[in-house]
Design an enzyme around this catalytic site. Structure first.
Site, mmCIF file in Angstrom:
data_model
loop_
_atom_site.group_PDB
_atom_site.id
_atom_site.type_symbol
_atom_site.label_atom_id
_atom_site.label_comp_id
_atom_site.label_asym_id
_atom_site.label_seq_id
_atom_site.Cartn_x
_atom_site.Cartn_y
_atom_site.Cartn_z
ATOM 1 N N ARG A 124 0.853 -1.197 0.000
ATOM 2 C CA ARG A 124 0.000 0.000 0.000
ATOM 3 C C ARG A 124 0.882 1.238 0.000
ATOM 4 N NH1 ARG A 124 -1.368 3.617 3.887
ATOM 5 N NH2 ARG A 124 -0.446 2.383 5.535
ATOM 6 N N VAL A 125 0.434 2.234 -0.755
ATOM 7 C CA VAL A 125 1.007 3.574 -0.664
ATOM 8 C C VAL A 125 -0.122 4.513 -0.290
ATOM 9 C CG1 VAL A 125 2.974 3.233 -2.200
ATOM 10 C CG2 VAL A 125 0.777 3.941 -3.149
ATOM 11 N N SER A 126 0.230 5.625 0.327
ATOM 12 C CA SER A 126 -0.790 6.501 0.905
ATOM 13 C C SER A 126 -1.421 7.468 -0.073
ATOM 14 C CB SER A 126 -0.182 7.287 2.069
ATOM 15 O OG SER A 126 0.248 6.387 3.053
ATOM 16 N N THR A 127 -0.737 7.812 -1.122
ATOM 17 C CA THR A 127 -1.296 8.791 -2.054
ATOM 18 C C THR A 127 -1.200 8.278 -3.485
ATOM 19 O OG1 THR A 127 0.802 9.955 -2.360
ATOM 20 C CG2 THR A 127 -0.623 10.728 -0.567
ATOM 21 N N GLN A 145 2.292 8.356 -5.228
ATOM 22 C CA GLN A 145 3.366 7.470 -4.803
ATOM 23 C C GLN A 145 3.349 6.215 -5.663
ATOM 24 O OE1 GLN A 145 2.404 7.129 -0.615
ATOM 25 N NE2 GLN A 145 4.120 8.458 -0.080
#
Length: 181
Positions: free
Chosen positions: A8-11, A14
């Site tokens: 997972r990446v937050s934005t 990314q």
């Protein structure tokens, strides 16, 4: 026993490529992934899919523990949920490995639990401090002004019954009882 990855990446800007590559190199048969913040509904859907997919004996791999959620408490709840299904969790950075009977690894997982509890206590304390500072302690605002409440207390002190006070102020006896006690 299958290795299942989660990335997972937050934005949206990314890039997941490094995590996906590392998980594939670690031998993951399937990788669940997404680009969203840890508290988004999409992230929860991906985690729910992961939990539904894994079976007893599987190992969930993540590059770092923080990829599983936004807070330590959330992460530990997920780890506990996975372990209740007979699924273990490993981080590629080696910080967490629930497959190991190594006392150091067990201690590390338990320490994470302690820190999650501490984190929760700090959050609760901050919320309470903010409420005290602003005077907003939560709940519905009182139906009666401070002056009316003082009048109710005075009537009660002068031996007026709670029922009579409740009728006079058109409220319940329980409300009057809470005010005068």
């Amino acid at each position: 026993m299958a290795k299942i990855g989660f990335a997972r990446v937050s934005t949206q800007d990314q890039n997941l490529d490094a995590q996906l590559e590392a998980l594939n190199e670690a031998g993951c048969e399937r990788v669940f992934h997404g680009k969203q913040s840890g508290k988004s509904d999409d992230n929860q859907k991906k985690l729910d899919e992961l939990v539904d997919f894994v079976r007893d004996g599987d190992i969930v791999l993540v590059t770092k523990l923080d990829r599983l959620g936004r807070s330590l408490n959330m992460i530990l709840n997920l780890v506990a949920q996975l372990q209740s299904k007979g699924v273990q969790v490993q981080t590629l950075d080696g910080q967490v490995d629930t497959t190991s009977d190594n006392p150091m690894q067990k201690a590390m997982t338990q320490l994470l639990g302690v820190f999650a509890e501490l984190e929760h206590s700090i959050i609760v304390d901050r919320l309470q401090s903010g409420r005290e500072r602003t005077g907003k302690k939560g709940g519905r605002p009182s139906k009666f002004t401070d002056e009316q409440q003082a009048e109710m207390k005075a009537l009660y002190d002068n031996k007026t019954s709670i029922s009579a006070i409740a009728k006079q102020y058109n409220t319940s006896r329980a409300t009057v009882g809470n005010i005068v006690k």
